[in-house]
Write an enzyme that holds these catalytic residues in place. Sequence first.
Site, short mmCIF file in Angstrom:
data_model
loop_
_atom_site.label_atom_id
_atom_site.label_comp_id
_atom_site.label_asym_id
_atom_site.label_seq_id
_atom_site.Cartn_x
_atom_site.Cartn_y
_atom_site.Cartn_z
N HIS A 82 -20.95 88.23 2.17
CA HIS A 82 -21.52 87.17 1.33
C HIS A 82 -20.96 87.31 -0.08
O HIS A 82 -20.89 88.40 -0.62
CB HIS A 82 -23.04 87.26 1.30
CG HIS A 82 -23.67 86.15 0.53
ND1 HIS A 82 -23.97 84.93 1.09
CD2 HIS A 82 -24.02 86.06 -0.77
CE1 HIS A 82 -24.49 84.14 0.17
NE2 HIS A 82 -24.53 84.80 -0.97
N ASP A 161 -37.04 80.30 1.77
CA ASP A 161 -35.95 80.40 0.79
C ASP A 161 -35.44 79.02 0.42
O ASP A 161 -35.19 78.72 -0.75
CB ASP A 161 -34.78 81.23 1.36
CG ASP A 161 -33.53 81.05 0.52
OD1 ASP A 161 -33.57 81.44 -0.67
OD2 ASP A 161 -32.53 80.49 0.99
N ARG A 168 -36.35 76.24 -7.56
CA ARG A 168 -35.70 76.99 -8.64
C ARG A 168 -34.62 76.16 -9.31
O ARG A 168 -34.45 76.21 -10.53
CB ARG A 168 -35.10 78.28 -8.09
CG ARG A 168 -36.14 79.35 -7.78
CD ARG A 168 -35.55 80.42 -6.89
NE ARG A 168 -34.41 81.08 -7.50
CZ ARG A 168 -33.41 81.65 -6.82
NH1 ARG A 168 -33.41 81.64 -5.51
NH2 ARG A 168 -32.43 82.22 -7.46
N SER A 183 -33.28 85.81 -2.02
CA SER A 183 -32.75 84.60 -1.40
C SER A 183 -31.54 84.94 -0.52
O SER A 183 -31.47 84.56 0.65
CB SER A 183 -32.37 83.62 -2.51
OG SER A 183 -31.60 82.55 -2.02
N LYS A 187 -31.62 85.55 4.11
CA LYS A 187 -30.76 84.82 5.05
C LYS A 187 -29.87 85.79 5.82
O LYS A 187 -29.68 85.66 7.03
CB LYS A 187 -29.90 83.80 4.27
CG LYS A 187 -30.70 82.61 3.82
CD LYS A 187 -29.92 81.71 2.88
CE LYS A 187 -29.92 82.25 1.47
NZ LYS A 187 -29.48 81.30 0.45
N1 URA Z 1 -27.13 82.19 -3.51
C1 URA Z 1 -28.27 82.16 -2.77
O1 URA Z 1 -28.22 82.07 -1.56
N2 URA Z 1 -29.44 82.24 -3.41
C2 URA Z 1 -29.53 82.37 -4.74
O2 URA Z 1 -30.61 82.44 -5.25
C3 URA Z 1 -28.34 82.38 -5.49
C4 URA Z 1 -27.16 82.29 -4.84
#
Ligand code: URA
Length: 445
Positions: A82, A161, A168, A183, A187
């Site tokens: 990621h 999320d 947000r 967040s 995932k």
């Molecule tokens: N990427 C994400 O998946 N969540 C965040 O809060 C910021 C970047």
Amino acid sequence: MIPARLIESKRDGERLPPGELGAFCRAYLKGEVEEYQMAALLMAVYFQGLDGDELDALVSIMIDSGGRMDLGRFSSPRIDKHSTGGVGDTVSLALAPLAAEMGMVVPMMSGRGLGHTGGTLDKLESIPGFRTDLSLEAFDRVLDAVGVGMIGQTPEIAPLDRRLYDLRSVTGTVPAIPLIAASIMSKKLAEDLTGLVLDVKLGQGAFISDPDRSETLARTLVSIGESRGVPTRALLTAMDRPLGRAVGNALEVREALECLSGAGPVDLRSVVVALAGEMACAGQLVEDPEAGSRQAEKILDGGGALERLRRLVEVQEGDPRVVDDPHRLPQAPEVRELTAARTGWVHAVTPTILGYGVVELGGGRTRLGEEIDPAVGFVLEARPGDEVRSGDPLARVHARTPEEAHRGVEILDRAYRLGDGPPDLPPLVAGRITREDLRSARSAR
Ligand code: URA
Ligand code: CA
């Protein structure tokens, strides 16, 4: 649990009992806590932070708000990567098929462009027909067939999320380290992984531009993964300049195809190979990341990873002919060049200017769900650290109309800074955070 009391506690810097935070979030999911109350709590967290136990509770609630992938049938290591997001960050498109070719199962779940940063889903969708909106069942079939799949966050994965992220993004509470970490990791931890590698970007074009905070984010991400039994490591990589030459969706697909053919920009290849080495090491396929990187270079040069991408494109319903013939990707009709006004060295190409530039040309969104133009963007001829003579090409803009092409050249002109003598550039890979680093930090305290 009285919502207003909980908000007041966090506002005043008190620690929330994990059970209360859980109850607040569950009530929010049921509609019993209002959006404005959640927004107030997020703002309190933005200023007061979360300690380890609170963060752990939040991650659990986010994962448990949805389903998880079940990949236990695979005997190979299940590894994902990621990135915290950058400009011209073409890495995932090349790295996912490469890692699969190295013997990993790669269930990659990516995002869309956000602010000035590009998104892997948008890039993939510039391949005609390519679908990223697969159900988890369809995704399972892709993984069985190719060993790698690339999709968006499904409604089943971490729905809390999703809701918090949308809230947000309109309440000024995105750049809070614990919220970003929860967040991302909720995932990733729903992907049933046996290892995870994070590419945390450093510098002007990163989501968090302060390098110390980027390192804190890297440590937080690694500690969440490790505490849940998923071997997790992070590289800190340069985003004070765009990565590679292409910035823009279809242009970056083309650049990834070059990388997968053993060519393409050297910096992109270096970051891809470094991350591939870390993934192989997290999956215990190699003794150390360097051995994994050597294997990755051989595979890139041999063409196996490009072949893997062709199969991926095919099973995700895209046109596999683009792999051999990138001219089949969407192309912008207007191409204009910026040339150097003086002889010197390229000292800077400001990533956020180019990132927002792509948005302005129509290649990114200003509203949720907006259609984008996959063909537009920029290709850098001269990169930071290159020497140029007056009149040399610096970069090209690919645009839809002559007016937009003209505007694109202005944007390029603002992004480029030339100077005397070679500039001092930060290293491409500036650091690595592993489990061992967390231990040493703890015992040092
Ligand atoms: N990427 C994400 O998946 N969540 C965040 O809060 C910021 C970047
Ligand atoms: Ca790029």
